[in-house]
Design a protein around this motif. Structure first.
Motif, PDB file in Angstrom:
ATOM      1  N   GLY A 140       3.823  -1.507   3.883  1.00  0.00           N
ATOM      2  CA  GLY A 140       4.171   0.151   3.120  1.00  0.00           C
ATOM      3  C   GLY A 140       5.387   0.287   3.491  1.00  0.00           C
ATOM      4  N   ILE A 141       5.333   1.349   3.427  1.00  0.00           N
ATOM      5  CA  ILE A 141       6.860   2.733   4.162  1.00  0.00           C
ATOM      6  C   ILE A 141       6.794   3.605   5.060  1.00  0.00           C
ATOM      7  N   ILE A 142       7.828   3.936   5.554  1.00  0.00           N
ATOM      8  CA  ILE A 142       8.024   4.847   7.348  1.00  0.00           C
ATOM      9  C   ILE A 142       8.969   6.068   6.490  1.00  0.00           C
ATOM     10  N   GLY A 143       9.232   6.640   6.334  1.00  0.00           N
ATOM     11  CA  GLY A 143       9.897   8.039   6.214  1.00  0.00           C
ATOM     12  C   GLY A 143       9.731   8.534   4.980  1.00  0.00           C
ATOM     13  N   LEU A 144       8.807   8.980   3.865  1.00  0.00           N
ATOM     14  CA  LEU A 144       8.124   9.603   3.454  1.00  0.00           C
ATOM     15  C   LEU A 144       7.545  11.069   3.335  1.00  0.00           C
ATOM     16  N   GLY A 145       8.112  10.942   4.588  1.00  0.00           N
ATOM     17  CA  GLY A 145       7.520  12.060   5.051  1.00  0.00           C
ATOM     18  C   GLY A 145       5.983  12.460   5.361  1.00  0.00           C
ATOM     19  N   GLU A 146       5.338  11.530   6.073  1.00  0.00           N
ATOM     20  CA  GLU A 146       4.223  11.621   6.246  1.00  0.00           C
ATOM     21  C   GLU A 146       3.702  10.945   7.926  1.00  0.00           C
ATOM     22  N   THR A 147       2.711  11.901   8.320  1.00  0.00           N
ATOM     23  CA  THR A 147       2.722  12.079   9.971  1.00  0.00           C
ATOM     24  C   THR A 147       2.348  10.110  10.372  1.00  0.00           C
ATOM     25  N   HIS A 148       2.339  10.770  11.362  1.00  0.00           N
ATOM     26  CA  HIS A 148       1.879   9.400  12.675  1.00  0.00           C
ATOM     27  C   HIS A 148       0.903   9.039  12.072  1.00  0.00           C
ATOM     28  N   GLU A 149      -0.297   9.845  12.328  1.00  0.00           N
ATOM     29  CA  GLU A 149      -1.481   9.851  11.528  1.00  0.00           C
ATOM     30  C   GLU A 149      -1.544   8.933  10.429  1.00  0.00           C
ATOM     31  N   ASP A 150      -0.440   8.983   9.204  1.00  0.00           N
ATOM     32  CA  ASP A 150      -0.730   8.442   8.214  1.00  0.00           C
ATOM     33  C   ASP A 150      -0.599   6.730   8.403  1.00  0.00           C
ATOM     34  N   ARG A 151       0.779   6.434   8.756  1.00  0.00           N
ATOM     35  CA  ARG A 151       0.776   5.280   9.680  1.00  0.00           C
ATOM     36  C   ARG A 151       0.053   4.783  10.135  1.00  0.00           C
ATOM     37  N   ILE A 152      -0.870   5.470  10.917  1.00  0.00           N
ATOM     38  CA  ILE A 152      -1.867   4.050  11.561  1.00  0.00           C
ATOM     39  C   ILE A 152      -2.739   4.297  10.374  1.00  0.00           C
ATOM     40  N   GLY A 153      -3.177   5.415   9.760  1.00  0.00           N
ATOM     41  CA  GLY A 153      -4.332   4.720   8.578  1.00  0.00           C
ATOM     42  C   GLY A 153      -3.941   3.049   7.773  1.00  0.00           C
ATOM     43  N   MET A 154      -2.361   3.499   7.482  1.00  0.00           N
ATOM     44  CA  MET A 154      -1.703   2.534   6.627  1.00  0.00           C
ATOM     45  C   MET A 154      -2.035   1.171   7.638  1.00  0.00           C
ATOM     46  N   LEU A 155      -2.156   1.736   8.462  1.00  0.00           N
ATOM     47  CA  LEU A 155      -1.746   0.072   9.531  1.00  0.00           C
ATOM     48  C   LEU A 155      -3.708  -0.130   9.613  1.00  0.00           C
ATOM     49  N   HIS A 156      -4.216   0.810   9.714  1.00  0.00           N
ATOM     50  CA  HIS A 156      -6.029   0.549  10.305  1.00  0.00           C
ATOM     51  C   HIS A 156      -6.565  -0.343   8.504  1.00  0.00           C
ATOM     52  N   THR A 157      -5.928  -0.042   7.409  1.00  0.00           N
ATOM     53  CA  THR A 157      -6.098  -0.468   6.450  1.00  0.00           C
ATOM     54  C   THR A 157      -5.754  -1.722   6.004  1.00  0.00           C
ATOM     55  N   LEU A 158      -4.585  -2.148   6.596  1.00  0.00           N
ATOM     56  CA  LEU A 158      -4.009  -3.059   5.826  1.00  0.00           C
ATOM     57  C   LEU A 158      -4.884  -4.246   7.701  1.00  0.00           C
ATOM     58  N   LEU A 178       1.376  -1.278  -0.228  1.00  0.00           N
ATOM     59  CA  LEU A 178       0.076   0.363   0.171  1.00  0.00           C
ATOM     60  C   LEU A 178       0.562   1.310  -0.058  1.00  0.00           C
ATOM     61  N   ASP A 179       1.866   1.253   0.622  1.00  0.00           N
ATOM     62  CA  ASP A 179       2.765   2.097   0.722  1.00  0.00           C
ATOM     63  C   ASP A 179       2.886   3.355   1.631  1.00  0.00           C
ATOM     64  N   SER A 180       1.068   4.249   2.150  1.00  0.00           N
ATOM     65  CA  SER A 180       1.240   4.774   2.600  1.00  0.00           C
ATOM     66  C   SER A 180      -0.060   4.945   3.457  1.00  0.00           C
ATOM     67  N   SER A 181      -0.743   5.486   3.716  1.00  0.00           N
ATOM     68  CA  SER A 181      -1.702   5.832   3.908  1.00  0.00           C
ATOM     69  C   SER A 181      -2.642   6.320   2.883  1.00  0.00           C
ATOM     70  N   GLU A 182      -3.732   6.192   2.908  1.00  0.00           N
ATOM     71  CA  GLU A 182      -5.053   6.172   1.532  1.00  0.00           C
ATOM     72  C   GLU A 182      -5.036   8.118   1.029  1.00  0.00           C
ATOM     73  N   ARG A 183      -5.095   9.188   2.464  1.00  0.00           N
ATOM     74  CA  ARG A 183      -4.596  10.073   2.479  1.00  0.00           C
ATOM     75  C   ARG A 183      -3.727  10.718   1.641  1.00  0.00           C
ATOM     76  N   TYR A 184      -2.497  10.228   2.347  1.00  0.00           N
ATOM     77  CA  TYR A 184      -1.423  10.383   1.934  1.00  0.00           C
ATOM     78  C   TYR A 184      -0.744   9.831   0.402  1.00  0.00           C
ATOM     79  N   TYR A 185      -1.605   9.010  -0.113  1.00  0.00           N
ATOM     80  CA  TYR A 185      -0.598   8.609  -0.955  1.00  0.00           C
ATOM     81  C   TYR A 185      -0.742   9.542  -2.069  1.00  0.00           C
ATOM     82  N   ASP A 186      -1.600   9.954  -2.943  1.00  0.00           N
ATOM     83  CA  ASP A 186      -1.636  11.502  -4.057  1.00  0.00           C
ATOM     84  C   ASP A 186      -0.173  11.975  -3.749  1.00  0.00           C
ATOM     85  N   GLU A 187       0.527  12.255  -2.324  1.00  0.00           N
ATOM     86  CA  GLU A 187       2.044  12.645  -2.262  1.00  0.00           C
ATOM     87  C   GLU A 187       2.697  12.193  -2.675  1.00  0.00           C
TER      88      GLU A 187
END
Length: 323
Positions: A196-214, A159-168
């Motif tokens: 996914g990947i962390i360290g892309l410039g995402e927030t902690h909320e994005d990491r939580i969002g990715m884990l939520h989707t998975l 998934l790489d990141s959260s759906e919210r951050y994906y377009d970035e």
């Protein structure tokens, strides 16, 4: 903590947020407890990853040195010959790998002679007694069925990141495309490798969002790779700071609790981690790593085989057998 013998696919964002922000030592303790309930504490699956077609990809993933539009030092290579791939797979098995993963820098699989060659590679590696995994980009349902018929065990599509951050980080496809490929893989009866990947410039909320989707997929991925960004010169993310090891530990621990049956894979980033730091990741629930005889994870550095053997001996870890 919820019953550690329970598999859930209904985790709420708030529940995951509470887990994610727990004091680190308490979180690792909980994750280690879940790990030991579902898995051996000392067995680690050793997987070999090989880039069978390198570079020249039409996508614009901001982290990827294989995107044709970025000026990196990566050499574009055509699809490898079957016999060369099978030879590398045989050596990987002899070195202790139980899964062999083939990656091609394609946006999507096309029904052409290259796909036919990959199907023959899958058949050959399956005959060696290895779990065969591929990551080839987007798949149709029919293509997934053909891979399954050839003997494919797993398909990786992160998934790489959260759906919210994906377009970035990616504009050449949408989040739904990734979920659709995962659905096609699952319907074909192939096990899913997705993280996914962390360290892309995402927030902690994005990491939580990715884990939520998975963790809320109808069926959890059998394998969940947690990657730290490899900062490839020439890519848009080349100047980002190195991921803090404790962020990796935290992500692995939460993934382990949310998806207790999954193999949680300590993936990209190991080359910048000490043995002590990797040990924390294993304690937090990681039970799989990638190796490569070329000391590369696709096109980024990876520890030497001898270094991994020494680490396993020191920590009392043993390669997981698929027999």
């Amino acid at each position: 903590m919820n019953n550690i013998e329970q598999i859930r696919n209904d985790w709420s964002i708030e529940e995951i947020k509470l887990l994610y922000h727990e004091p680190l030592l308490e979180l690792v303790y909980k994750a280690a407890t879940v790990h030991r309930t579902w898995h051996s504490s000392s067995a680690v699956q050793v997987c070999t990853l090989l880039s069978i077609k390198t570079g020249g990809c039409t996508e614009d993933c901001a982290y990827c040195g294989q995107a044709a539009r970025y000026h990196t030092n990566i050499t574009v290579k055509a699809l490898m010959d079957k016999e060369e791939v099978l030879s590398i797979a045989a050596r990987a098995k002899a070195s202790g790998s139980s899964r062999f993963c083939m990656a091609a820098a394609w946006r999507e699989v096309r029904d052409n002679k290259d796909f036919e060659r990959v199907l023959e590679m899958v058949k050959g590696i399956n005959a060696l007694g290895l779990e065969v995994c591929c990551t080839l980009g987007m798949l149709t349902e029919t293509q997934a069925e053909r891979l399954q018929a050839a003997g494919l065990y797993a398909y990786n599509h992160n998934l790489d990141s959260s759906e919210r951050y994906y377009d970035e980080i990616i504009s050449t496809r949408i989040y739904g495309d990734r979920l659709n490929t995962l659905n096609n893989v699952r319907k074909a009866g192939i096990s899913v490798c997705c993280g996914g990947i962390i360290g892309l410039g995402e927030t902690h909320e994005d990491r939580i969002g990715m884990l939520h989707t998975l963790s809320n997929l109808p069926q959890h991925p059998e394998s969940v790779p947690i990657n730290a960004l490899a900062r490839v010169p020439g890519t848009p993310l080349q100047d980002l700071t190195k991921v803090d090891v404790w962020d990796m530990v935290r992500m692995i621990a939460v993934a382990r609790i949310l998806m207790p049956k999954a193999m949680v894979r300590l993936s990209a980033g190991r080359s910048e981690m000490s043995t002590t730091e990797q040990a924390w990741c294993f304690m937090a629930g990681a039970n799989s790593i990638f190796t490569s005889e070329s000391e590369e994870l696709l096109v980024t550095p990876n520890p030497k085989l001898d270094e991994d053997r020494a680490m396993f001996e020191l920590l009392g870890l043993t390669p997981l057998s698929n027999k």
